[in-house]
Scaffold this motif. Sequence first.
Motif, PDB file in Angstrom:
ATOM      1  N   ILE A   1     -47.446-100.633 -75.130  1.00 52.61           N
ATOM      2  CA  ILE A   1     -47.709 -99.736 -73.992  1.00 52.61           C
ATOM      3  C   ILE A   1     -46.420 -99.618 -73.191  1.00 52.61           C
ATOM      4  O   ILE A   1     -45.825-100.634 -72.821  1.00 52.61           O
ATOM      5  CB  ILE A   1     -48.830-100.300 -73.095  1.00 52.61           C
ATOM      6  CG1 ILE A   1     -50.138-100.438 -73.894  1.00 52.61           C
ATOM      7  CG2 ILE A   1     -49.043 -99.409 -71.873  1.00 52.61           C
ATOM      8  CD1 ILE A   1     -51.250-101.170 -73.132  1.00 52.61           C
ATOM      9  N   SER A   2     -45.991 -98.397 -72.899  1.00 48.22           N
ATOM     10  CA  SER A   2     -44.813 -98.201 -72.050  1.00 48.22           C
ATOM     11  C   SER A   2     -45.295 -97.911 -70.636  1.00 48.22           C
ATOM     12  O   SER A   2     -46.027 -96.933 -70.411  1.00 48.22           O
ATOM     13  CB  SER A   2     -44.001 -97.018 -72.596  1.00 48.22           C
ATOM     14  OG  SER A   2     -42.933 -96.723 -71.728  1.00 48.22           O
ATOM     15  N   GLY A   3     -44.901 -98.758 -69.662  1.00 50.22           N
ATOM     16  CA  GLY A   3     -45.295 -98.539 -68.263  1.00 50.22           C
ATOM     17  C   GLY A   3     -46.244 -99.616 -67.762  1.00 50.22           C
ATOM     18  O   GLY A   3     -47.308 -99.833 -68.343  1.00 50.22           O
ATOM     19  N   ALA A   4     -45.836-100.314 -66.700  1.00 46.16           N
ATOM     20  CA  ALA A   4     -46.664-101.388 -66.132  1.00 46.16           C
ATOM     21  C   ALA A   4     -46.997-101.077 -64.676  1.00 46.16           C
ATOM     22  O   ALA A   4     -46.661-101.841 -63.780  1.00 46.16           O
ATOM     23  CB  ALA A   4     -45.951-102.729 -66.244  1.00 46.16           C
ATOM     24  N   SER A   5     -47.631 -99.943 -64.445  1.00 45.24           N
ATOM     25  CA  SER A   5     -48.064 -99.627 -63.073  1.00 45.24           C
ATOM     26  C   SER A   5     -49.578 -99.750 -63.022  1.00 45.24           C
ATOM     27  O   SER A   5     -50.109-100.851 -62.831  1.00 45.24           O
ATOM     28  CB  SER A   5     -47.575 -98.223 -62.700  1.00 45.24           C
ATOM     29  OG  SER A   5     -48.067 -97.828 -61.449  1.00 45.24           O
ATOM     30  N   ILE A   6     -50.299 -98.661 -63.228  1.00 45.58           N
ATOM     31  CA  ILE A   6     -51.769 -98.712 -63.175  1.00 45.58           C
ATOM     32  C   ILE A   6     -52.372 -98.477 -64.566  1.00 45.58           C
ATOM     33  O   ILE A   6     -53.120 -99.315 -65.084  1.00 45.58           O
ATOM     34  CB  ILE A   6     -52.322 -97.645 -62.188  1.00 45.58           C
ATOM     35  CG1 ILE A   6     -51.640 -97.774 -60.813  1.00 45.58           C
ATOM     36  CG2 ILE A   6     -53.853 -97.783 -62.075  1.00 45.58           C
ATOM     37  CD1 ILE A   6     -51.788 -99.100 -60.113  1.00 45.58           C
ATOM     38  N   ALA A   7     -52.035 -97.324 -65.183  1.00 48.74           N
ATOM     39  CA  ALA A   7     -52.648 -96.986 -66.470  1.00 48.74           C
ATOM     40  C   ALA A   7     -52.332 -98.049 -67.526  1.00 48.74           C
ATOM     41  O   ALA A   7     -53.226 -98.470 -68.277  1.00 48.74           O
ATOM     42  CB  ALA A   7     -52.154 -95.607 -66.938  1.00 48.74           C
ATOM     43  N   GLY A   8     -51.071 -98.489 -67.597  1.00 43.99           N
ATOM     44  CA  GLY A   8     -50.652 -99.430 -68.637  1.00 43.99           C
ATOM     45  C   GLY A   8     -51.414-100.749 -68.576  1.00 43.99           C
ATOM     46  O   GLY A   8     -52.092-101.131 -69.536  1.00 43.99           O
TER      47      GLY A   8
ATOM     48  N   VAL B   1     -44.060-102.716 -72.115  1.00 43.17           N
ATOM     49  CA  VAL B   1     -42.644-102.665 -71.761  1.00 43.17           C
ATOM     50  C   VAL B   1     -42.493-101.830 -70.490  1.00 43.17           C
ATOM     51  O   VAL B   1     -43.081-100.754 -70.368  1.00 43.17           O
ATOM     52  CB  VAL B   1     -41.774-102.104 -72.923  1.00 43.17           C
ATOM     53  CG1 VAL B   1     -42.179-100.696 -73.327  1.00 43.17           C
ATOM     54  CG2 VAL B   1     -40.296-102.130 -72.560  1.00 43.17           C
ATOM     55  N   GLU B   2     -41.763-102.379 -69.511  1.00 43.38           N
ATOM     56  CA  GLU B   2     -41.592-101.702 -68.218  1.00 43.38           C
ATOM     57  C   GLU B   2     -40.096-101.603 -67.925  1.00 43.38           C
ATOM     58  O   GLU B   2     -39.374-102.601 -68.006  1.00 43.38           O
ATOM     59  CB  GLU B   2     -42.327-102.498 -67.122  1.00 43.38           C
ATOM     60  CG  GLU B   2     -41.940-102.179 -65.688  1.00 43.38           C
ATOM     61  CD  GLU B   2     -42.220-100.738 -65.246  1.00 43.38           C
ATOM     62  OE1 GLU B   2     -43.328-100.238 -65.466  1.00 43.38           O
ATOM     63  OE2 GLU B   2     -41.290-100.127 -64.679  1.00 43.38           O
ATOM     64  N   LYS B   3     -39.699-100.406 -67.537  1.00 43.09           N
ATOM     65  CA  LYS B   3     -38.281-100.148 -67.280  1.00 43.09           C
ATOM     66  C   LYS B   3     -37.737-100.963 -66.097  1.00 43.09           C
ATOM     67  O   LYS B   3     -36.616-101.453 -66.126  1.00 43.09           O
ATOM     68  CB  LYS B   3     -38.137 -98.649 -66.990  1.00 43.09           C
ATOM     69  CG  LYS B   3     -36.754 -98.168 -66.773  1.00 43.09           C
ATOM     70  CD  LYS B   3     -36.735 -96.659 -66.599  1.00 43.09           C
ATOM     71  CE  LYS B   3     -37.356 -96.231 -65.285  1.00 43.09           C
ATOM     72  NZ  LYS B   3     -37.127 -94.840 -64.921  1.00 43.09           N
ATOM     73  N   ALA B   4     -38.565-101.104 -65.056  1.00 47.86           N
ATOM     74  CA  ALA B   4     -38.116-101.825 -63.859  1.00 47.86           C
ATOM     75  C   ALA B   4     -37.924-103.309 -64.197  1.00 47.86           C
ATOM     76  O   ALA B   4     -38.591-103.837 -65.082  1.00 47.86           O
ATOM     77  CB  ALA B   4     -39.142-101.657 -62.741  1.00 47.86           C
ATOM     78  N   PRO B   5     -37.048-104.001 -63.459  1.00 45.86           N
ATOM     79  CA  PRO B   5     -36.779-105.408 -63.784  1.00 45.86           C
ATOM     80  C   PRO B   5     -37.943-106.340 -63.486  1.00 45.86           C
ATOM     81  O   PRO B   5     -37.979-107.479 -63.952  1.00 45.86           O
ATOM     82  CB  PRO B   5     -35.573-105.749 -62.893  1.00 45.86           C
ATOM     83  CG  PRO B   5     -35.521-104.686 -61.851  1.00 45.86           C
ATOM     84  CD  PRO B   5     -36.171-103.468 -62.412  1.00 45.86           C
TER      85      PRO B   5
END
Length: 388
Positions: free
Chosen positions: A8-15, A32-36
Motif C-alpha cells: 500500500i502506498s500512503g500512510a494517512s487514512i485510506a492506507g 510505504v509512506e513518502k514522509a519520514p
Amino acid sequence: MKNTTVLISGASIAGPALAYWLSRSGHTVTVVEKAPALRPGGQAVDFKGETHRVVLERMGILREVRRRQTGGTDQVIVDADGRRLAVMPGEFTGGDIEILRGDLAALLYERTEKDCEYVFGDSITSLTDTEGGVHVTFERGAPRTFDLVVGADGIHSNVRRLAFGPESDHVRFLGHYYALADLGTGAGNVMYNEPGRMVALGGPKSPAFFVFASEPLDDDRDDVERHKRLLADAYRGMGWRVPELVARLPEARELYLDSISRVEIDRYARGRVVLLGDAAYGNTLGGFGTGLAVVGAYVLAGELAAAGGDHRTAFRAYEEAFRGYAKVARQGSAGPFLAPATWGRIRMRNWVFKRRFLLRAMLRLTDRFATDIRLKDYPALTGTSAAP
Ligand SMILES: Cc1cc2nc3c(=O)[nH]c(=O)nc-3n(C[C@H](O)[C@H](O)[C@H](O)COP(=O)(O)OP(=O)(O)OC[C@H]3O[C@@H](n4cnc5c(N)ncnc54)[C@H](O)[C@@H]3O)c2cc1C
C-alpha cells in the motif's frame, strides 16, 4: 486465498484503514509512506451518517474516534470591522463526529503497526505488472515483488501516475487554492471574506486557513518559501486583520499550500494495481474524503476476501459497489462556497446560514450522500454476520 502480499502506498487514512482489514483477513501487508514519519497536521476531518458509523464500529475504533473527537465548533463570519454577520454551525462543517486528521491517522497506525510492515521515507519509482505479481522499485529500498499494489497516496497519487498516466489526465483544477499556515493567531473561530478570497482563524489547532480564486499557479509543491510569497501576493490589499497576517507570513514555521482539485478517473483498477481514497475519488476540502476512504477500504478488503483473493473479480466488484457512492466527489467544489466570487454571492452564502430550514435541508442532503450505499456484510473481515 490467492494474492496475499499487498503493498500500500500512503500512510494517512485510506492506507492504514485498508491495512487493518487486509491483515485481519490473512494478508501480509507493507505500507510505504513518502514522509519520514507519520504525518501530523491537517485540520479536522469528519464522519457523518449511519454508514460511516457502522464501518468505524466494525473496525472497533468508533469509541476511540469519539474519545478523540474535537467537537464541532461554530465559525463566526465577520465583516471588515469584526462585526458578526452570520454563523456557520459546527454541525455543518464538522459532520456527526469531527477529529483532527493527524489524530485519526495516528489511531489507525496504532491499530495496524504490529501486524503490518511500515516503511517511512520511501516512495515507489516503478511498477511492472506481470502475470505473477507486481515488480516494484523504490527510491531507497531494494526492489520487491508483491501480489497486489494499492495507491492510497492522496489526490496527487504517485501510484496513479505510474499505473494510469500523468496527473493532468485524471485531476481537474477547480479554480481555487487553499493554504494552512501556523501563524499562532490565538483568535476565536472567525472567518472573513472579500470576493474570491477567504481567511479563517481559529478552529481546531488554531491554524490560519486561506482559500483564494486563482489561475493555475506554476507551483513546486515542496517550495514553502515560494508558497509564502504566492499567498502574500494573493492577499495584498485585503481588509480586516489580513495585512497583519500577511506581514507575519515570512515567520510561519509551517505552511501548506495546494490547489483545490478533483480526481476524474473512470477505473479504479488496472491489472494488479488499484486506487483507494483521495487517489481514486478525491475532491479537495469537499467534506467527504475521509468517509469515502474508510468505507472504500472496507469494501475493497471485503470484496478481496469474498473473491478468495481473485483480484480481477474483487476489483470489479469494488468498482461496481463504489462508483455510485463516490459520485458525490465528482460534483461541486469547496472553493466558490468558501470564497464566493462577488459581494452578492458572499451575502447569499451568509444568508443561507441564517435560515435554519435551509441548513437542515443541506444537512439532510449530505447525510443522504454519506449513506448512499448498501454496505455488505463480509464475514471474513468481521468474523460475524453483522447486520448492515
Ligand atoms: C498532511 C495532510 C493534511 C490534510 N489536511 C486536511 C484538512 O485539513 N482537511 C481535509 O478535509 N482534508 C485534509 N487532508 C486530506 C484528507 O486526509 C483526505 O481527503 C482523506 O482523509 C482521504 O485520505 P487518503 O488517505 O486517501 O489521502 P491523504 O490523506 O491525502 O494521504 C495520502 C498519503 O500518501 C502519502 N504519499 C503521497 N505521495 C506518496 C508517495 N509518492 N509515496 C508514498 N506515500 C505518499 C502522503 O504523505 C499521505 O500520507 C489532509 C491530508 C494530509 C496528508
